[in-house]
Design a protein around this motif. Structure first.
Motif, PDB file in Angstrom:
ATOM      1  N   SER A 212      36.489  33.368  46.283  1.00 40.86           N
ATOM      2  CA  SER A 212      36.587  34.326  47.399  1.00 40.86           C
ATOM      3  C   SER A 212      36.272  33.648  48.722  1.00 40.86           C
ATOM      4  CB  SER A 212      35.624  35.493  47.167  1.00 40.86           C
ATOM      5  OG  SER A 212      35.937  36.183  45.981  1.00 40.86           O
ATOM      6  N   LEU A 213      35.257  32.776  48.735  1.00 40.56           N
ATOM      7  CA  LEU A 213      34.859  32.075  49.959  1.00 40.56           C
ATOM      8  C   LEU A 213      36.018  31.246  50.505  1.00 40.56           C
ATOM      9  CD1 LEU A 213      32.735  31.157  52.014  1.00 40.56           C
ATOM     10  CD2 LEU A 213      32.041  29.378  50.390  1.00 40.56           C
ATOM     11  N   ILE A 214      36.776  30.597  49.613  1.00 39.53           N
ATOM     12  CA  ILE A 214      37.944  29.818  50.050  1.00 39.53           C
ATOM     13  C   ILE A 214      38.924  30.725  50.799  1.00 39.53           C
ATOM     14  CG2 ILE A 214      39.954  28.512  49.248  1.00 39.53           C
ATOM     15  CD1 ILE A 214      38.191  27.566  46.881  1.00 39.53           C
ATOM     16  N   GLY A 215      39.155  31.925  50.236  1.00 35.70           N
ATOM     17  CA  GLY A 215      40.045  32.875  50.903  1.00 35.70           C
ATOM     18  C   GLY A 215      39.496  33.340  52.239  1.00 35.70           C
ATOM     19  N   TYR A 216      38.181  33.618  52.296  1.00 39.25           N
ATOM     20  CA  TYR A 216      37.569  34.065  53.555  1.00 39.25           C
ATOM     21  C   TYR A 216      37.713  33.000  54.644  1.00 39.25           C
ATOM     22  CZ  TYR A 216      35.309  37.473  50.433  1.00 39.25           C
ATOM     23  OH  TYR A 216      35.057  38.457  49.503  1.00 39.25           O
ATOM     24  N   PHE A 219      41.618  32.621  55.672  1.00 34.48           N
ATOM     25  CA  PHE A 219      42.164  33.750  56.439  1.00 34.48           C
ATOM     26  C   PHE A 219      41.316  34.102  57.660  1.00 34.48           C
ATOM     27  CE2 PHE A 219      43.524  34.778  51.940  1.00 34.48           C
ATOM     28  CZ  PHE A 219      44.798  34.242  52.106  1.00 34.48           C
ATOM     29  N   GLY A 220      40.284  33.297  57.938  1.00 33.83           N
ATOM     30  CA  GLY A 220      39.512  33.485  59.159  1.00 33.83           C
ATOM     31  C   GLY A 220      38.677  34.748  59.176  1.00 33.83           C
ATOM     32  N   ILE A 221      38.103  35.126  58.034  1.00 36.00           N
ATOM     33  CA  ILE A 221      37.247  36.316  57.964  1.00 36.00           C
ATOM     34  C   ILE A 221      35.923  36.017  58.668  1.00 36.00           C
ATOM     35  CG2 ILE A 221      36.098  37.958  56.428  1.00 36.00           C
ATOM     36  CD1 ILE A 221      39.176  38.018  56.355  1.00 36.00           C
ATOM     37  N   ALA A 243      36.025  43.279  43.559  1.00 33.01           N
ATOM     38  CA  ALA A 243      36.885  44.208  44.303  1.00 33.01           C
ATOM     39  C   ALA A 243      36.067  45.131  45.205  1.00 33.01           C
ATOM     40  CB  ALA A 243      37.722  45.045  43.336  1.00 33.01           C
ATOM     41  N   ALA A 244      34.782  45.318  44.899  1.00 33.99           N
ATOM     42  CA  ALA A 244      33.908  46.136  45.742  1.00 33.99           C
ATOM     43  C   ALA A 244      33.735  45.522  47.128  1.00 33.99           C
ATOM     44  CB  ALA A 244      32.540  46.312  45.071  1.00 33.99           C
ATOM     45  N   VAL A 245      34.103  44.246  47.279  1.00 34.38           N
ATOM     46  CA  VAL A 245      34.001  43.583  48.582  1.00 34.38           C
ATOM     47  C   VAL A 245      35.373  43.425  49.228  1.00 34.38           C
ATOM     48  CG1 VAL A 245      33.323  41.485  49.804  1.00 34.38           C
ATOM     49  CG2 VAL A 245      31.902  42.365  47.956  1.00 34.38           C
ATOM     50  N   TYR A 246      36.319  42.787  48.495  1.00 35.12           N
ATOM     51  CA  TYR A 246      37.573  42.448  49.182  1.00 35.12           C
ATOM     52  C   TYR A 246      38.475  43.659  49.439  1.00 35.12           C
ATOM     53  CZ  TYR A 246      39.587  41.975  44.387  1.00 35.12           C
ATOM     54  OH  TYR A 246      39.986  42.177  43.097  1.00 35.12           O
ATOM     55  N   VAL A 247      38.344  44.758  48.685  1.00 35.22           N
ATOM     56  CA  VAL A 247      39.151  45.947  48.966  1.00 35.22           C
ATOM     57  C   VAL A 247      38.689  46.636  50.260  1.00 35.22           C
ATOM     58  CG1 VAL A 247      39.791  48.253  48.159  1.00 35.22           C
ATOM     59  CG2 VAL A 247      39.882  46.322  46.584  1.00 35.22           C
ATOM     60  N   PRO A 248      37.386  46.992  50.411  1.00 34.12           N
ATOM     61  CA  PRO A 248      36.961  47.584  51.695  1.00 34.12           C
ATOM     62  C   PRO A 248      37.173  46.638  52.872  1.00 34.12           C
ATOM     63  CG  PRO A 248      35.281  47.903  50.008  1.00 34.12           C
ATOM     64  CD  PRO A 248      36.282  46.948  49.442  1.00 34.12           C
ATOM     65  N   LEU A 249      36.988  45.331  52.637  1.00 30.00           N
ATOM     66  CA  LEU A 249      37.180  44.360  53.713  1.00 30.00           C
ATOM     67  C   LEU A 249      38.641  44.330  54.166  1.00 30.00           C
ATOM     68  CD1 LEU A 249      35.707  42.239  55.399  1.00 30.00           C
ATOM     69  CD2 LEU A 249      36.212  40.560  53.615  1.00 30.00           C
ATOM     70  N   GLY A 262      44.369  41.572  56.740  1.00 29.16           N
ATOM     71  CA  GLY A 262      44.061  42.609  55.756  1.00 29.16           C
ATOM     72  C   GLY A 262      44.956  42.502  54.536  1.00 29.16           C
ATOM     73  N   ILE A 263      46.270  42.348  54.764  1.00 28.30           N
ATOM     74  CA  ILE A 263      47.200  42.227  53.632  1.00 28.30           C
ATOM     75  C   ILE A 263      46.910  40.954  52.843  1.00 28.30           C
ATOM     76  CG2 ILE A 263      49.623  41.879  53.011  1.00 28.30           C
ATOM     77  CD1 ILE A 263      50.355  43.638  55.421  1.00 28.30           C
ATOM     78  N   ALA A 264      46.633  39.854  53.559  1.00 25.99           N
ATOM     79  CA  ALA A 264      46.378  38.568  52.894  1.00 25.99           C
ATOM     80  C   ALA A 264      45.145  38.633  52.012  1.00 25.99           C
ATOM     81  CB  ALA A 264      46.225  37.467  53.948  1.00 25.99           C
ATOM     82  N   ILE A 265      44.069  39.248  52.508  1.00 25.18           N
ATOM     83  CA  ILE A 265      42.827  39.279  51.721  1.00 25.18           C
ATOM     84  C   ILE A 265      42.974  40.199  50.512  1.00 25.18           C
ATOM     85  CG2 ILE A 265      41.549  41.190  52.811  1.00 25.18           C
ATOM     86  CD1 ILE A 265      40.157  37.704  51.947  1.00 25.18           C
ATOM     87  N   LEU A 266      43.759  41.276  50.634  1.00 27.59           N
ATOM     88  CA  LEU A 266      43.990  42.163  49.498  1.00 27.59           C
ATOM     89  C   LEU A 266      44.847  41.478  48.433  1.00 27.59           C
ATOM     90  CD1 LEU A 266      44.614  45.580  51.315  1.00 27.59           C
ATOM     91  CD2 LEU A 266      42.676  45.002  49.852  1.00 27.59           C
TER      92      LEU A 266
END
Length: 352
Positions: A212-216, A219-221, A243-249, A262-266
């Protein structure tokens, strides 16, 4: 016959006295039970290395036990403590700036309703959230103090368990009132369950957190390392997991206008992070037990209620052990009808 009856009554009375004292002691010392479970867990993880140092390399037992305790602290507890400290700082900040946070949530909620046509929270729920945030910090600090007490008790117990490991295991083997094969099975299954729950679950959660950290980062989270910590903790929850984190994010990013993020992180969350859970479990399947999802779900519910956050690990372990003890009891004491039928058939064949 009278003598046998009296002897049986004495035995029952003695067992009732032991049971009464055991329940009384357990109730009074229940506060230290998480520390005891932690000591047992670390003992199972460290015992092989402890015996190798003391029996093969002839180290002093106290020195070897101290080394095991220091290494377990540096490798396991220190990283976890740093993650919890980071999370605590964020919770404290949110509690102290609850008004600003709620105003920000109201603005986000309004944008979400305007762009997507629905709102996540009503004003009443937002007000309730503010009240909960204000009240959460004292409870969280109390839980932190209790955790420190449990850790101190855990290492106090662990030292004596490591120093007297062989003697303790021999006494358990001797005095557990079961057949030798069931005692051996209990030891092997318990070792497997401890590794599965205390090592397997956190390891898989960390793997998901790193992915998940790699994705964050890609994608510049904002504040990616904070979300990494939160993801590691939520990944240990059954069913929902990371999913409790990346869905609300992802929904939040869509609401504030960062559509591509938003689309990329989902997509990344469901496609990569969710898949990594199954791959990690498959790779670790030979080394950890395959704990049924229902055991994990109910274990987490019961464990968190009893022990707090540490119950994420010990809850499933307790349910798994309860089921194992039921199986061993059935194997030890219960003669099933089909077994009786087989015995009768064998007896008839022998007579003929």
């Amino acid at each position: 016959m009278s003598y046998l009856d009296n002897d049986r009554l004495k035995q029952i009375g003695f067992l009732l006295l032991i049971l009464f004292l055991g329940i009384l002691l357990f109730m009074e010392m229940f506060t230290f039970f998480p520390g005891f479970l932690g000591a047992v867990t670390l003992y199972v993880i460290c015992r092989k290395w402890m015996f190798r140092l003391t029996e093969q390399r002839k180290w002093n037992k106290s020195l070897a036990a101290t080394l095991m305790m220091v290494l377990s602290f540096l490798i396991i507890l220190l990283p976890v403590g740093m993650l919890i400290n980071m999370l605590t700082a964020k919770i404290a900040y949110a509690a102290n700036h609850s008004t600003e946070l709620i105003n920000s949530l109201k603005q986000t909620n309004a944008r979400l309703e305007e762009s997507l046509g629905f709102s996540l929270m009503t004003n009443e729920r937002l007000q309730k959230l503010q009240e909960n945030l204000t009240a959460v910090l004292p409870g969280f600090l109390g839980a932190t103090f209790n955790t420190l007490t449990a850790i101190a008790m855990m290492y106090f117990i662990l030292f004596f368990m490591l120093v007297n490991g062989r003697k303790m295991e021999e006494n358990l083997y001797e005095y557990i009132p079961l057949k030798d094969k069931n005692v051996e099975r209990l030891g092997k299954e318990f070792n497997t369950l401890v590794i599965a729950n205390a090592v397997g679950i956190p390891l898989i959660a960390i793997v998901q957190g790193i992915i998940s950290l790699i994705g964050y980062l890609v994608f510049g989270i904002p504040q990616p390392f904070f979300w990494f910590v939160v993801t590691c903790f939520t990944a240990m929850l059954p069913v929902i997991g990371a999913a409790a984190v990346y869905v609300p994010l992802g929904v939040y990013l869509l609401a504030v206008g960062n559509t591509w993020q938003g689309i990329a992180i989902l997509v990344y969350g469901f496609g990569v992070v969710g898949t990594s859970d199954n791959i990690a479990r498959m790779l670790l399947a030979k080394r950890i037990a395959d704990v049924h999802p229902l055991i994990t779900i109910f274990g987490v519910i019961i464990g968190v209620s009893l022990f707090g956050f540490i119950g994420l690990i010990f809850g499933p372990l307790l349910i798994s052990m309860f089921i194992l003890l039921l199986e061993i009891y059935g194997n030890e004491f219960v003669v099933k009808r089909r077994d009786l039928a087989a015995q009768k058939k064998e007896t008839k064949n022998t007579d003929h």
